[in-house]
Design a protein around this motif. Structure first.
Motif, PDB file in Angstrom:
ATOM      1  N   MET A 268      13.632 -15.650   5.849  1.00 11.02           N
ATOM      2  CA  MET A 268      12.401 -15.133   5.272  1.00 11.02           C
ATOM      3  C   MET A 268      12.738 -13.921   4.399  1.00 11.02           C
ATOM      4  N   PRO A 269      12.231 -13.866   3.161  1.00  4.44           N
ATOM      5  CA  PRO A 269      12.561 -12.739   2.290  1.00  4.44           C
ATOM      6  C   PRO A 269      11.848 -11.459   2.724  1.00  4.44           C
ATOM      7  N   LYS A 270      12.415 -10.347   2.273  1.00  4.95           N
ATOM      8  CA  LYS A 270      11.813  -9.058   2.592  1.00  4.95           C
ATOM      9  C   LYS A 270      10.499  -8.895   1.849  1.00  4.95           C
ATOM     10  N   MET A 271       9.587  -8.138   2.444  1.00  2.74           N
ATOM     11  CA  MET A 271       8.330  -7.842   1.778  1.00  2.74           C
ATOM     12  C   MET A 271       8.553  -6.708   0.793  1.00  2.74           C
ATOM     13  N   LYS A 272       8.098  -6.878  -0.433  1.00  5.74           N
ATOM     14  CA  LYS A 272       8.294  -5.852  -1.449  1.00  5.74           C
ATOM     15  C   LYS A 272       7.032  -5.013  -1.593  1.00  5.74           C
ATOM     16  N   SER A 273       7.236  -3.713  -1.709  1.00  8.71           N
ATOM     17  CA  SER A 273       6.089  -2.835  -1.912  1.00  8.71           C
ATOM     18  C   SER A 273       5.714  -2.843  -3.385  1.00  8.71           C
ATOM     19  N   HIS A 274       4.468  -2.545  -3.666  1.00 10.99           N
ATOM     20  CA  HIS A 274       3.947  -2.522  -5.035  1.00 10.99           C
ATOM     21  C   HIS A 274       4.335  -1.176  -5.639  1.00 10.99           C
ATOM     22  N   THR A 275       5.355  -1.156  -6.510  1.00 13.75           N
ATOM     23  CA  THR A 275       5.898   0.115  -7.002  1.00 13.75           C
ATOM     24  C   THR A 275       4.879   0.883  -7.840  1.00 13.75           C
ATOM     25  N   GLY A 276       4.014   0.177  -8.566  1.00 13.50           N
ATOM     26  CA  GLY A 276       2.997   0.856  -9.362  1.00 13.50           C
ATOM     27  C   GLY A 276       2.024   1.627  -8.494  1.00 13.50           C
ATOM     28  N   MET A 277       1.640   1.050  -7.352  1.00 12.27           N
ATOM     29  CA  MET A 277       0.730   1.746  -6.447  1.00 12.27           C
ATOM     30  C   MET A 277       1.428   2.933  -5.799  1.00 12.27           C
TER      31      MET A 277
ATOM     32  N   LYS B 263      -2.712   0.257   1.664  1.00  5.50           N
ATOM     33  CA  LYS B 263      -1.621   0.221   2.652  1.00  5.50           C
ATOM     34  C   LYS B 263      -0.919  -1.131   2.652  1.00  5.50           C
ATOM     35  N   ARG B 264      -1.668  -2.194   2.409  1.00  6.92           N
ATOM     36  CA  ARG B 264      -1.064  -3.519   2.328  1.00  6.92           C
ATOM     37  C   ARG B 264      -0.145  -3.603   1.107  1.00  6.92           C
ATOM     38  N   LEU B 265      -0.581  -3.017  -0.007  1.00  6.06           N
ATOM     39  CA  LEU B 265       0.257  -3.016  -1.207  1.00  6.06           C
ATOM     40  C   LEU B 265       1.526  -2.186  -1.010  1.00  6.06           C
ATOM     41  N   LEU B 266       1.427  -1.119  -0.243  1.00  9.87           N
ATOM     42  CA  LEU B 266       2.573  -0.254  -0.013  1.00  9.87           C
ATOM     43  C   LEU B 266       3.521  -0.808   1.061  1.00  9.87           C
ATOM     44  N   GLY B 267       3.095  -1.852   1.746  1.00  6.91           N
ATOM     45  CA  GLY B 267       3.933  -2.450   2.768  1.00  6.91           C
ATOM     46  C   GLY B 267       3.924  -1.689   4.081  1.00  6.91           C
ATOM     47  N   ARG B 268       2.797  -1.040   4.405  1.00  5.24           N
ATOM     48  CA  ARG B 268       2.696  -0.266   5.647  1.00  5.24           C
ATOM     49  C   ARG B 268       1.809  -0.970   6.642  1.00  5.24           C
TER      50      ARG B 268
ATOM     51  N   LYS C 259       3.435   4.920  -7.129  1.00  2.73           N
ATOM     52  CA  LYS C 259       3.457   6.042  -8.068  1.00  2.73           C
ATOM     53  C   LYS C 259       2.085   6.699  -8.200  1.00  2.73           C
ATOM     54  N   ARG C 260       1.030   6.008  -7.799  1.00  4.72           N
ATOM     55  CA  ARG C 260      -0.328   6.515  -7.991  1.00  4.72           C
ATOM     56  C   ARG C 260      -0.907   7.201  -6.765  1.00  4.72           C
ATOM     57  N   VAL C 261      -0.421   6.867  -5.588  1.00  4.53           N
ATOM     58  CA  VAL C 261      -0.989   7.417  -4.360  1.00  4.53           C
ATOM     59  C   VAL C 261       0.109   8.017  -3.491  1.00  4.53           C
ATOM     60  N   ARG C 262      -0.329   8.822  -2.508  1.00  3.56           N
ATOM     61  CA  ARG C 262       0.592   9.420  -1.557  1.00  3.56           C
ATOM     62  C   ARG C 262       0.012   9.261  -0.165  1.00  3.56           C
ATOM     63  N   VAL C 263       0.866   9.059   0.823  1.00  7.71           N
ATOM     64  CA  VAL C 263       0.413   8.924   2.201  1.00  7.71           C
ATOM     65  C   VAL C 263       0.672  10.245   2.913  1.00  7.71           C
ATOM     66  N   THR C 264      -0.362  10.800   3.540  1.00  8.43           N
ATOM     67  CA  THR C 264      -0.214  12.064   4.262  1.00  8.43           C
ATOM     68  C   THR C 264       0.454  11.808   5.605  1.00  8.43           C
ATOM     69  N   GLY C 265       0.738  12.875   6.313  1.00  2.47           N
ATOM     70  CA  GLY C 265       1.369  12.753   7.621  1.00  2.47           C
ATOM     71  C   GLY C 265       0.497  12.038   8.626  1.00  2.47           C
ATOM     72  N   ASN C 266      -0.815  12.157   8.481  1.00  2.29           N
ATOM     73  CA  ASN C 266      -1.737  11.477   9.393  1.00  2.29           C
ATOM     74  C   ASN C 266      -2.034  10.047   8.977  1.00  2.29           C
ATOM     75  N   GLY C 267      -1.477   9.598   7.860  1.00  6.55           N
ATOM     76  CA  GLY C 267      -1.683   8.230   7.411  1.00  6.55           C
ATOM     77  C   GLY C 267      -2.818   8.057   6.433  1.00  6.55           C
TER      78      GLY C 267
END
Length: 64
Positions: free
Chosen positions: A1-10, A59-64, A12-20
């Motif tokens: 099964m191939p690895k899941m790739k994160s959406h690189t464009g997303m 979060k789905r686009l970022l692979g989390r 660059k646009r958002v940041r995840v805080t320590g609390n998620g």
């Protein structure tokens, strides 16, 4: 099964805080700035926490 790739464009646009939480720059600051009042322009600077509906999708686009 191939690895899941994160959406690189997303990533660059958002940041995840320590609390998620997902934060991004507030919208409406790109163009037509001469029409907006100085007070409004100042208020839309900085980061905002995105809504719960957006958080699930991003979060789905970022692979989390």
């Amino acid at each position: 099964m191939p690895k899941m790739k994160s959406h690189t464009g997303m990533g660059k646009r958002v940041r995840v805080t320590g609390n998620g939480k997902i934060v991004s720059a507030q919208s409406g600051k790109r163009h037509h700035m001469e029409v907006k009042s100085s007070r409004h322009a100042r208020r839309i600077t900085g980061l905002v926490v995105l809504t719960k509906a957006d958080t699930k999708r991003i979060k789905r686009l970022l692979g989390r």
